[in-house]
Design a protein around this motif. Structure first.
Motif, PDB file in Angstrom:
ATOM      1  N   HIS A  40       0.984  -1.377   0.463  1.00  0.00           N
ATOM      2  CA  HIS A  40      -0.111   0.029  -0.297  1.00  0.00           C
ATOM      3  C   HIS A  40       0.901   1.201   0.473  1.00  0.00           C
ATOM      4  O   HIS A  40       2.006   1.205   0.911  1.00  0.00           O
ATOM      5  CB  HIS A  40      -1.296   0.187   1.313  1.00  0.00           C
ATOM      6  N   GLY A  41       0.246   2.071  -1.120  1.00  0.00           N
ATOM      7  CA  GLY A  41       1.510   3.484  -0.866  1.00  0.00           C
ATOM      8  C   GLY A  41       1.283   4.517   0.646  1.00  0.00           C
ATOM      9  O   GLY A  41       1.817   5.862   0.633  1.00  0.00           O
ATOM     10  N   TYR A  42       0.580   4.305   1.652  1.00  0.00           N
ATOM     11  CA  TYR A  42       0.111   5.551   2.217  1.00  0.00           C
ATOM     12  C   TYR A  42      -0.568   4.579   3.823  1.00  0.00           C
ATOM     13  O   TYR A  42      -1.706   4.656   3.728  1.00  0.00           O
ATOM     14  CB  TYR A  42      -0.788   6.304   1.979  1.00  0.00           C
ATOM     15  N   LEU A  43       0.223   3.089   4.191  1.00  0.00           N
ATOM     16  CA  LEU A  43      -0.446   2.621   5.455  1.00  0.00           C
ATOM     17  C   LEU A  43      -0.764   3.077   6.419  1.00  0.00           C
ATOM     18  O   LEU A  43      -1.861   2.348   6.809  1.00  0.00           O
ATOM     19  CB  LEU A  43       0.769   1.762   5.955  1.00  0.00           C
ATOM     20  N   CYS A  44      -0.157   3.980   7.001  1.00  0.00           N
ATOM     21  CA  CYS A  44      -0.266   4.386   8.294  1.00  0.00           C
ATOM     22  C   CYS A  44      -1.944   5.398   7.738  1.00  0.00           C
ATOM     23  O   CYS A  44      -2.255   6.251   9.105  1.00  0.00           O
ATOM     24  CB  CYS A  44       0.485   5.390   8.609  1.00  0.00           C
ATOM     25  N   SER A  45      -2.031   5.552   6.750  1.00  0.00           N
ATOM     26  CA  SER A  45      -3.506   6.542   6.467  1.00  0.00           C
ATOM     27  C   SER A  45      -4.558   5.514   6.726  1.00  0.00           C
ATOM     28  O   SER A  45      -5.015   4.507   7.679  1.00  0.00           O
ATOM     29  CB  SER A  45      -3.360   6.668   5.319  1.00  0.00           C
ATOM     30  N   ALA A  46      -6.205   6.113   6.985  1.00  0.00           N
ATOM     31  CA  ALA A  46      -7.254   5.320   7.449  1.00  0.00           C
ATOM     32  C   ALA A  46      -7.436   4.318   6.667  1.00  0.00           C
ATOM     33  O   ALA A  46      -8.039   3.526   7.139  1.00  0.00           O
ATOM     34  CB  ALA A  46      -8.395   6.668   7.291  1.00  0.00           C
ATOM     35  N   GLU A  47      -6.986   4.406   5.124  1.00  0.00           N
ATOM     36  CA  GLU A  47      -7.649   3.950   4.078  1.00  0.00           C
ATOM     37  C   GLU A  47      -6.464   2.549   4.663  1.00  0.00           C
ATOM     38  O   GLU A  47      -6.729   1.350   3.917  1.00  0.00           O
ATOM     39  CB  GLU A  47      -6.967   4.153   2.726  1.00  0.00           C
ATOM     40  N   ASP A  50      -6.823   0.755   7.922  1.00  0.00           N
ATOM     41  CA  ASP A  50      -8.149  -0.171   7.450  1.00  0.00           C
ATOM     42  C   ASP A  50      -8.563  -1.634   6.006  1.00  0.00           C
ATOM     43  O   ASP A  50      -8.969  -2.465   6.869  1.00  0.00           O
ATOM     44  CB  ASP A  50      -9.372   0.713   6.371  1.00  0.00           C
ATOM     45  N   LEU A  51      -7.252  -1.241   5.391  1.00  0.00           N
ATOM     46  CA  LEU A  51      -7.277  -2.157   5.012  1.00  0.00           C
ATOM     47  C   LEU A  51      -6.201  -3.606   5.857  1.00  0.00           C
ATOM     48  O   LEU A  51      -6.885  -5.407   5.257  1.00  0.00           O
ATOM     49  CB  LEU A  51      -5.691  -2.442   3.935  1.00  0.00           C
ATOM     50  N   ILE A  52      -5.922  -3.516   6.765  1.00  0.00           N
ATOM     51  CA  ILE A  52      -5.439  -4.162   7.213  1.00  0.00           C
ATOM     52  C   ILE A  52      -5.888  -4.717   8.286  1.00  0.00           C
ATOM     53  O   ILE A  52      -6.304  -6.143   8.575  1.00  0.00           O
ATOM     54  CB  ILE A  52      -4.100  -4.005   8.542  1.00  0.00           C
ATOM     55  N   LYS A  53      -7.015  -4.066   8.704  1.00  0.00           N
ATOM     56  CA  LYS A  53      -8.293  -4.429   9.891  1.00  0.00           C
ATOM     57  C   LYS A  53      -9.285  -5.396   8.674  1.00  0.00           C
ATOM     58  O   LYS A  53      -9.349  -6.641   9.276  1.00  0.00           O
ATOM     59  CB  LYS A  53      -8.997  -3.477  10.186  1.00  0.00           C
ATOM     60  N   GLY A  54      -9.405  -4.723   7.738  1.00  0.00           N
ATOM     61  CA  GLY A  54     -10.302  -5.690   7.289  1.00  0.00           C
ATOM     62  C   GLY A  54      -9.597  -7.303   6.288  1.00  0.00           C
ATOM     63  O   GLY A  54     -10.043  -7.939   6.598  1.00  0.00           O
ATOM     64  N   GLU A  55      -7.852  -7.539   5.910  1.00  0.00           N
ATOM     65  CA  GLU A  55      -7.500  -8.295   6.196  1.00  0.00           C
ATOM     66  C   GLU A  55      -7.703  -9.384   7.183  1.00  0.00           C
ATOM     67  O   GLU A  55      -7.524 -10.761   7.995  1.00  0.00           O
ATOM     68  CB  GLU A  55      -5.883  -8.441   5.706  1.00  0.00           C
ATOM     69  N   ILE A  56      -7.228  -8.732   8.190  1.00  0.00           N
ATOM     70  CA  ILE A  56      -7.780  -9.613  10.088  1.00  0.00           C
ATOM     71  C   ILE A  56      -8.689 -10.431   9.978  1.00  0.00           C
ATOM     72  O   ILE A  56      -8.559 -11.273  10.594  1.00  0.00           O
ATOM     73  CB  ILE A  56      -7.284  -8.655  10.686  1.00  0.00           C
ATOM     74  N   ASN A  74       3.927   6.544  14.628  1.00  0.00           N
ATOM     75  CA  ASN A  74       2.675   5.870  14.678  1.00  0.00           C
ATOM     76  C   ASN A  74       1.723   4.251  15.216  1.00  0.00           C
ATOM     77  O   ASN A  74       1.179   3.278  14.371  1.00  0.00           O
ATOM     78  CB  ASN A  74       1.980   4.820  12.461  1.00  0.00           C
ATOM     79  N   ALA A  75       2.442   4.681  16.658  1.00  0.00           N
ATOM     80  CA  ALA A  75       1.801   3.575  16.892  1.00  0.00           C
ATOM     81  C   ALA A  75       0.634   3.180  17.070  1.00  0.00           C
ATOM     82  O   ALA A  75       0.133   1.843  17.262  1.00  0.00           O
ATOM     83  CB  ALA A  75       2.230   3.609  18.985  1.00  0.00           C
ATOM     84  N   ASP A  76      -0.404   4.270  17.339  1.00  0.00           N
ATOM     85  CA  ASP A  76      -1.403   4.190  17.340  1.00  0.00           C
ATOM     86  C   ASP A  76      -2.377   3.753  16.512  1.00  0.00           C
ATOM     87  O   ASP A  76      -3.468   3.181  16.822  1.00  0.00           O
ATOM     88  CB  ASP A  76      -1.968   5.905  17.888  1.00  0.00           C
ATOM     89  N   ALA A  77      -1.784   3.882  15.598  1.00  0.00           N
ATOM     90  CA  ALA A  77      -2.153   4.126  13.592  1.00  0.00           C
ATOM     91  C   ALA A  77      -2.732   2.215  14.297  1.00  0.00           C
ATOM     92  O   ALA A  77      -3.050   1.364  13.510  1.00  0.00           O
ATOM     93  CB  ALA A  77      -1.746   4.620  12.746  1.00  0.00           C
TER      94      ALA A  77
END
Length: 718
Positions: A40-47, A50-56, A74-77
């Motif tokens: 992903h080009g901007y992994l710490c963004s909301a998108e 969400d990609l990671i959470k979706g795959e989880i 980016n520990a919170d992200a």
């Protein structure tokens, strides 16, 4: 062990331009068979999150490897409850520290991913330790200004408080002074102690229980589960408390003041003697000399500044004018240290007509009841003299009450003679370990209030020399630390330095040989022993440094997300080129507290260093197990660089003894390497602090140059 891993790589922040992202993803997908691999080009963004959470959720992942930036950002992200997370740093420690689109940089990134995948395979989400019958009560030992303030702050915050004072009434030092230095704006006039009002405020808070004329009989247990026995007039009361605030203050230092006439001339007195005169309502003197730094800032007596002496003298010159308006005050000083708002107080004292002389006392003599004070006048030059003096007041320094808890001399008699305050039931001793001058801080730079016993916090002049205004703020800080302790302990987390860490050491006791290394080397008294010498862990005391893990020769101690085998596997995962490829490999074991941030800062500042390095963070160099050195040498690494905190009096290891213990262990490694015919200089330890980041690349490059001179590791390829 993670059953199903997911690998997520960020190509933003220049990572995708500097590295072959597809090749890196292939390492996870092909070599480690990670079933879910995404870029992903901007992994710490909301998108991206969400990609990671979706795959989880969709794939049922219980482990996630994020290859992006430092885990310090980016520990919170990147926070996925119930899922093990491993961060692989491709930004600060790869592309920002090495040449873009370079073969060696690409190989470095691939190895960092291999190590991340290796850890992800075996690590587990920590399960917090929740003790039984946990308490959120705060025990405050000492009922002076600092102790009363700490009790009030915790009580007002809604926490139960137990306040213990050895004297018959609360107040401490306040009961002995005529007036205090100002503790509020405009900081120009002495104030009344108002002891009765302070006591009344404590009595008005129902959740504060006060024991006066009482001492601590003993304290057992750990944070959340301290069991305190309080002796009040021979009656023992039991209290379960969650954290302890030590506020027992300081004692006047009157030792070795005979050179100033103290104990020789009755008219040479200390500051507290002057307060007693003032409380009587009369000071019978026409000329008074106040001598600053009496025995303080003196290597032969008291080497440090006691911080409060100057402002106390300023107050006493004003009190002198109040009670004896015709009297003349002379202040002989090395330096007037009236920091912060007390500069206004200094000016107010000058306006009373007090004469300030910067000088060193040369002699004090008496003739017919009158004193003569001779000094070197530094500002005007030559010798100064004040004669016909009625009174000399020495601004003597202070020593913490904990200094008296140190055994002076040898043997059991010396230990018995030492004063007791907390009477801790710890294998390591009944009182707090102290710093050089007897102050009980754990880490005087990064962690104020915290002592070397987890859950016990010091404040006021027992913690450091300070004036009354600072003691009030200090007490509030210690109360907040105690509150933080009881809250995070209730959730099974560490307080500091690894704040929020839910892991704790687990012991495979069936393989324990009772060598006692873990109990002896634990810096925080987190491990006791039973009658047979088996370790008895106290998880709430533990600060999760892993020093016990590094000490254990049988490697029976581990954390769910940090173990000897885990780090060993990461070392073995690195691809070491053959000797003829002329690409040496250097293993860096870097302390998370200073070394890893320093490496990050070097990257942030785009400082380049040798790309032969492979970096593994360790909780503390105290967790270093010597098998890691053996693993790296047998793997074919050409050198191992240990980066840890500085230790000693000027700067401290975050875990107190970890860096020092690693240095001791390293001496044994050197002997082993010499016996194997390997240069001992192939394994080197460097002590750094976070601000050494600009020099760190030079240190790494110098180590690489030295290894080139030694030549390849002869064990390479075996």
């Amino acid at each position: 062990m993670a059953k199903k891993l997911g690998f997520f790589m960020c190509t933003g922040c220049g990572i995708g331009e500097a590295l072959d992202a597809a090749a890196l993803t292939k390492v996870a997908a092909k070599e480690y068979k990670v079933p879910v691999c995404k870029e992903h080009g901007y992994l710490c963004s909301a998108e991206g999150v969400d990609l990671i959470k979706g795959e989880i959720e969709a794939q049922g992942l219980d482990g996630v490897i994020v290859a992006a930036c430092s885990n310090r950002v980016n520990a919170d992200a990147f926070n996925f409850p119930g899922v093990f997370l491993e961060r692989v740093n491709l930004r600060e420690q790869v592309i920002w520290s090495h040449e873009a689109n370079d073969e060696d940089t690409q190989m470095l990134a691939e190895d960092q991913i291999r190590m991340g995948c290796e850890k992800g395979k075996v690590a587990q989400v920590p399960e917090p330790f929740i003790g039984e019958n946990l308490s959120k009560t705060v025990l405050v030992v000492g009922g002076g200004l600092a102790g009363m303030t700490a009790a009030l702050e915790a009580g007002k915050a809604g926490y139960p408080v137990v306040l213990v004072e050895k004297e018959a009434t609360l107040g401490g030092w306040l009961n002995k002074v005529y007036k205090t230095t100002p503790m509020a704006a405009p900081f120009t006039s002495p104030e009344d102690p108002n002891v009765a009002a302070r006591i009344a405020e404590i009595e008005a808070i129902p959740n504060i229980k006060v024991y006066t004329g009482a001492t601590i009989e003993k304290i057992a247990g750990g944070p959340g589960m301290f069991d305190a026995e309080i002796n009040q007039g021979g009656t023992i009361a039991a209290e379960r408390v969650g954290a302890i605030v030590l506020a027992t203050g300081a004692k006047p230092n009157v030792d070795k003041l005979d050179y100033l006439g103290y104990g020789k001339y009755p008219n040479v007195i200390t500051q507290i003697d002057f307060e007693e005169m003032a409380k009587s309502g009369k000071i019978d003197a026409e000329k008074v000399v106040f001598v600053q730094c009496a025995g303080s800032r003196d290597a032969e007596r008291l080497p440090y500044c006691s911080a409060a002496c100057c402002v106390e003298t300023l107050k006493q010159t004003m009190v002198l004018k109040e009670l004896a308006p015709e009297a003349m005050a002379y202040v002989i000083y090395k330096d007037v240290r009236s920091s912060g708002q007390y500069e206004h107080f200094y000016k107010a004292a000058q306006e009373t007509g007090a004469v300030f002389i910067k000088g060193e006392i040369q002699n004090i003599t008496e003739d017919g009841g009158k004193l003569t004070v001779e000094c070197e006048d530094i500002l005007l030059g030559g010798n100064g003299m004040v004669d016909e003096v009625d009174l000399v007041v020495l601004a003597n320094g202070m020593i913490p009450t904990t200094k008296a808890t140190e055994a002076v001399g040898e043997g059991e008699a010396a230990v018995e003679a030492a004063e007791k305050i907390l009477n801790l039931e710890y294998r390591q001793g009944p009182e707090l370990p102290n710093l050089k001058y007897g102050f009980p801080d754990s880490h005087f730079i990064c962690f104020p209030y915290e002592t070397r016993r987890t859950g016990i916090y010091a404040c006021g002049s027992v913690r450091a020399p300070m004036d009354m205004a600072k003691a009030v703020g200090d007490a509030a800080g210690a109360a907040l630390k105690a509150i933080q302790c009881v809250e995070v302990t209730a959730g099974g987390a560490a307080v500091h330095p690894r704040s929020g860490d839910l892991s704790y050491p687990e012991f495979a006791l069936q393989r324990c040989t009772q060598c006692k290394r873990c109990t002896e080397e634990c810096p925080f008294g987190a491990i006791n022993e039973d009658a047979k010498g088996n370790p008895l862990p106290n998880p709430t005391r533990c600060r999760r440094c892993g020093t016990c893990m590094g000490a254990c020769p049988e490697r029976i101690i581990s954390f769910k997300n940090y173990s000897v085998g885990m780090i060993g596997n990461m070392v073995k995962a690195v691809e070491v080129p053959e000797e003829d490829e002329e690409k040496p490999r250097i293993l860096i074991l870097a302390c998370e507290n200073d070394a890893m941030p320093a490496l990050d800062m070097a990257g942030i500042n785009r400082l380049k260093y040798n790309s032969w390095v492979r970096i593994i963070p360790v909780r503390c160099l105290g967790s270093l197990n010597l098998v890691w050195i053996a693993d790296s040498m047998s793997k074919g690494f050409d050198g191992v660089l240990l980066l840890g905190c500085k230790h000693g009096d000027d700067y401290q290891c975050h875990f107190m003894k970890g860096s020092e213990l690693a240095e001791i262990r390293l001496s044994k490694v050197s002997e082993t390497l010499d016996r194997l015919g390997l240069e001992s200089e192939r394994v080197r330890m460097i002590q750094i602090n976070i601000m050494d980041y600009a020099e760190l690349p030079k240190m790494i490059d110098k180590f690489a140059e030295d290894l080139e001179e030694f030549g390849p590791n002869p064990m390479k390829g075996f």
